[in-house]
Design an enzyme around this catalytic site. Structure first.
Site, short mmCIF file in Angstrom:
data_model
loop_
_atom_site.label_atom_id
_atom_site.label_comp_id
_atom_site.label_asym_id
_atom_site.label_seq_id
_atom_site.Cartn_x
_atom_site.Cartn_y
_atom_site.Cartn_z
N CYS A 93 0.36 -0.23 10.26
CA CYS A 93 -0.18 -1.20 9.30
C CYS A 93 0.87 -2.14 8.70
O CYS A 93 1.89 -1.70 8.17
CB CYS A 93 -0.92 -0.47 8.19
SG CYS A 93 -1.79 -1.62 7.10
N CYS A 130 -16.95 -8.32 5.10
CA CYS A 130 -16.26 -7.07 4.79
C CYS A 130 -15.00 -7.36 3.97
O CYS A 130 -14.14 -8.13 4.39
CB CYS A 130 -15.89 -6.36 6.10
SG CYS A 130 -15.00 -4.82 5.81
N CYS A 168 -19.23 3.20 8.04
CA CYS A 168 -18.56 2.44 9.09
C CYS A 168 -17.27 3.19 9.36
O CYS A 168 -16.40 3.27 8.48
CB CYS A 168 -18.28 1.01 8.61
SG CYS A 168 -17.28 0.06 9.77
N CYS A 183 0.82 -1.22 0.00
CA CYS A 183 0.00 0.00 0.00
C CYS A 183 0.86 1.27 0.00
O CYS A 183 1.89 1.36 0.68
CB CYS A 183 -0.92 0.00 1.22
SG CYS A 183 -2.05 1.40 1.23
N CYS A 241 -19.91 -5.04 3.30
CA CYS A 241 -19.09 -3.90 3.70
C CYS A 241 -17.79 -3.98 2.90
O CYS A 241 -17.34 -5.09 2.55
CB CYS A 241 -18.79 -3.96 5.20
SG CYS A 241 -17.80 -2.57 5.79
N CYS A 283 0.48 4.48 7.00
CA CYS A 283 -0.17 4.35 8.31
C CYS A 283 0.78 3.58 9.24
O CYS A 283 1.13 2.43 8.95
CB CYS A 283 -1.49 3.61 8.18
SG CYS A 283 -2.53 4.31 6.88
N ARG A 339 -18.29 -1.92 17.16
CA ARG A 339 -17.63 -3.20 16.86
C ARG A 339 -16.33 -3.36 17.64
O ARG A 339 -15.43 -2.52 17.52
CB ARG A 339 -17.36 -3.30 15.35
CG ARG A 339 -18.64 -3.18 14.54
CD ARG A 339 -18.47 -3.45 13.06
NE ARG A 339 -19.65 -2.97 12.34
CZ ARG A 339 -20.79 -3.65 12.17
NH1 ARG A 339 -20.89 -4.88 12.64
NH2 ARG A 339 -21.82 -3.12 11.54
N1 SAM Z 1 -6.69 0.67 3.00
C1 SAM Z 1 -7.97 0.94 3.52
C2 SAM Z 1 -7.98 2.04 4.53
O1 SAM Z 1 -7.03 2.21 5.25
O2 SAM Z 1 -9.01 2.70 4.65
C3 SAM Z 1 -8.64 -0.28 4.09
C4 SAM Z 1 -7.89 -1.32 4.88
S1 SAM Z 1 -7.26 -0.81 6.47
C5 SAM Z 1 -6.28 -2.19 6.90
C6 SAM Z 1 -8.67 -0.82 7.55
C7 SAM Z 1 -8.47 -0.38 8.98
O3 SAM Z 1 -7.86 -1.42 9.73
C8 SAM Z 1 -7.58 0.82 9.24
O4 SAM Z 1 -8.24 2.02 9.03
C9 SAM Z 1 -7.22 0.64 10.70
O5 SAM Z 1 -8.11 1.37 11.52
C10 SAM Z 1 -7.35 -0.87 10.93
N2 SAM Z 1 -6.04 -1.47 11.20
C11 SAM Z 1 -5.07 -1.70 10.29
N3 SAM Z 1 -3.99 -2.25 10.88
C12 SAM Z 1 -4.28 -2.38 12.19
C13 SAM Z 1 -3.56 -2.86 13.32
N4 SAM Z 1 -2.30 -3.31 13.23
N5 SAM Z 1 -4.18 -2.86 14.52
C14 SAM Z 1 -5.44 -2.39 14.64
N6 SAM Z 1 -6.16 -1.91 13.61
C15 SAM Z 1 -5.59 -1.90 12.40
C1 DTB Z 2 -11.68 -2.01 11.14
O1 DTB Z 2 -11.82 -0.94 11.74
N1 DTB Z 2 -11.00 -3.05 11.60
C2 DTB Z 2 -10.95 -4.11 10.63
C3 DTB Z 2 -11.89 -3.58 9.52
N2 DTB Z 2 -12.19 -2.26 9.96
C4 DTB Z 2 -11.45 -3.56 8.12
C5 DTB Z 2 -9.55 -4.36 10.15
C6 DTB Z 2 -8.61 -4.70 11.26
C7 DTB Z 2 -7.29 -5.01 10.64
C8 DTB Z 2 -6.30 -5.45 11.65
C9 DTB Z 2 -4.95 -5.63 11.10
C10 DTB Z 2 -4.80 -6.68 10.07
O2 DTB Z 2 -5.32 -7.82 10.24
O3 DTB Z 2 -4.09 -6.45 9.08
FE1 SF4 Z 3 -2.86 1.17 3.35
FE2 SF4 Z 3 -2.83 -0.07 5.70
FE3 SF4 Z 3 -3.13 2.56 5.61
FE4 SF4 Z 3 -5.14 0.97 4.74
S1 SF4 Z 3 -4.36 1.10 6.84
S2 SF4 Z 3 -4.34 2.82 3.75
S3 SF4 Z 3 -3.93 -0.72 3.89
S4 SF4 Z 3 -1.31 1.42 4.93
#
Ligand code: SAM
Ligand code: DTB
Ligand code: SF4
Length: 343
Positions: free
Chosen positions: A69, A106, A197, A62, A137, A66, A273
């Site tokens: 992530c 989702c 959401c 990506c 979703c 973030c 959630r």
């Molecule tokens: N790329 C898209 C975005 O960021 O909107 C969708 C996927 S992203 C992985 C969805 C959400 O997962 C993020 O906004 C974040 O709040 C949550 N998330 C991602 N990595 C996480 C982590 N290590 N621990 C907790 N929540 C996480």
């Molecule tokens: C949200 O707020 N939590 C979910 C869903 N929306 C998409 C994602 C959590 C992702 C946790 C980190 C991972 O598994 O990569």
């Molecule tokens: Fe990309 Fe992860 Fe950020 Fe979603 S949360 S925009 S997958 S870096």
């Protein structure tokens, strides 16, 4: 609505001040949880918890940075990037999720924004999942107004787009986009008539004021999120925030429960959630979260890329706590309700 009027805090408000939200956090814990549990009962059956299932349809690589992530190309997390999944595989996963008891599916993609060239494929996935009778979703990064309409037409019930933290801490979390970018996409989602959401992550080294800032931002949106995920940071090695939390220690679990309770109080009608982070939460901690107003979890052994409790463990949790699975929640969005009331 008749039940809701029984408690003064059960009626949704959009005029919260940050100080009021901070004052909720500061309430004696027992009072806070009792109040949140009371408001929860005004709108929901507290014995029902919705099971959702996630699928990463496009993993890794990506362009955003973030700091929490596993999927950002900016960090070395050892995750292998993959192409967009084909529709047949997605539909097979959705069928398996339904067979396993999920009522909501989702689809998540590690994109900064949806590309027009991918929209037809996404539309096919969404309409296929919807045809299975699942609540749909998706979380695909930023959307234009036109893309939001196309996803809605394909049968998308909810779009997930998190604000993640309070506005003051945002730049510590991500620098490749702004809070306003996120708010723009949320507007496009509402305008297209989809349910929003939107939530965030707790335990990224932020202060209580930032957690209050996040919930204040959500509670003062033109329309409250229909769904509000509260994630506990899953610390991923190689990410700046995951590594920092491993050095400095995780957030106090009671502070996490406070965040769930305040989310329930400031957005009384939202599905709250209990999202990422359950893998390391005890049954007692999860029970407190349900008492404080959480009414949905993600099920299945994997979230998007990180581990989650296995189905049999959650079946035991539901049995232990006498919880029932909730049916799909595809009532009109709060935006549509507000429009009907205004007409
Ligand atoms: N790329 C898209 C975005 O960021 O909107 C969708 C996927 S992203 C992985 C969805 C959400 O997962 C993020 O906004 C974040 O709040 C949550 N998330 C991602 N990595 C996480 C982590 N290590 N621990 C907790 N929540 C996480
Ligand atoms: C949200 O707020 N939590 C979910 C869903 N929306 C998409 C994602 C959590 C992702 C946790 C980190 C991972 O598994 O990569
Ligand atoms: Fe990309 Fe992860 Fe950020 Fe979603 S949360 S925009 S997958 S870096």
């Amino acid at each position: 609505m008749t039940q809701a009027t029984a408690h003064p805090m059960a009626t949704p408000r959009n005029d919260w001040t940050l100080e009021e939200v901070e004052a909720l956090f500061a309430r004696p814990f027992m009072e806070l949880v009792f109040e949140a549990a009371t408001v929860h009962r005004a709108w929901f059956d507290p014995s029902e918890v919705q099971k959702s299932q996630l699928l990463s349809i496009k993993t890794g690589g990506c362009a955003e940075n973030c700091g929490y992530c596993s999927q950002s190309a900016s960090f070395q997390t050892g995750l292998k990037a993959e192409k967009l999944m084909d529709t047949t595989t997605v539909l097979a996963e959705a069928m398996a999720a339904k067979a396993g008891g999920a009522s909501r599916f989702c689809m998540g993609a590690a994109w900064r924004e949806l590309k027009d060239r991918d929209t037809p494929k996404l539309a096919a996935m969404i309409s296929g999942v919807k045809a299975l009778g699942l609540e749909t979703c998706a979380t695909l990064g930023m959307l234009t107004a036109d893309q939001a309409r196309q996803l809605k037409d394909a049968g998308l019930d909810y779009y997930n787009h998190n604000l993640d933290t309070g506005p003051e801490y945002y730049a510590e979390v991500v620098t490749t986009r702004t809070y306003d970018d996120r708010l723009d996409t949320l507007k496009h989602v509402r305008d297209a008539g989809m349910s929003t959401c939107c939530g965030g992550i707790v335990g990224m080294g932020e202060a209580r004021r930032d957690r209050a800032g996040l919930l204040h931002a959500l509670a003062t949106l033109p329309v409250h999120p229909d769904s509000l995920p509260v994630n506990a940071l899953v610390p991923v090695t190689g990410t700046p925030l995951g590594d920092r939390v491993k050095r400095e220690g995780e957030i106090d679990p009671i502070e996490f429960v406070r965040t769930v309770a305040v989310a329930r109080l400031v957005c009384p009608r939202a599905m709250v959630r209990l999202s990422a982070g359950r893998e390391t939460m005890s049954p007692e901690m999860q029970a407190l979260c349900f008492l404080a107003g959480a009414n949905s979890i993600f099920v299945g052994g994997k979230l998007l890329t990180t581990p989650n409790p296995e189905q049999d463990e959650d079946a035991q949790l539901f049995a232990l706590l006498d919880l029932k699975s909730m049916a799909p929640q595809i009532a009109p969005s709060q935006t549509q309700v507000a429009q009907t009331q205004a007409a």
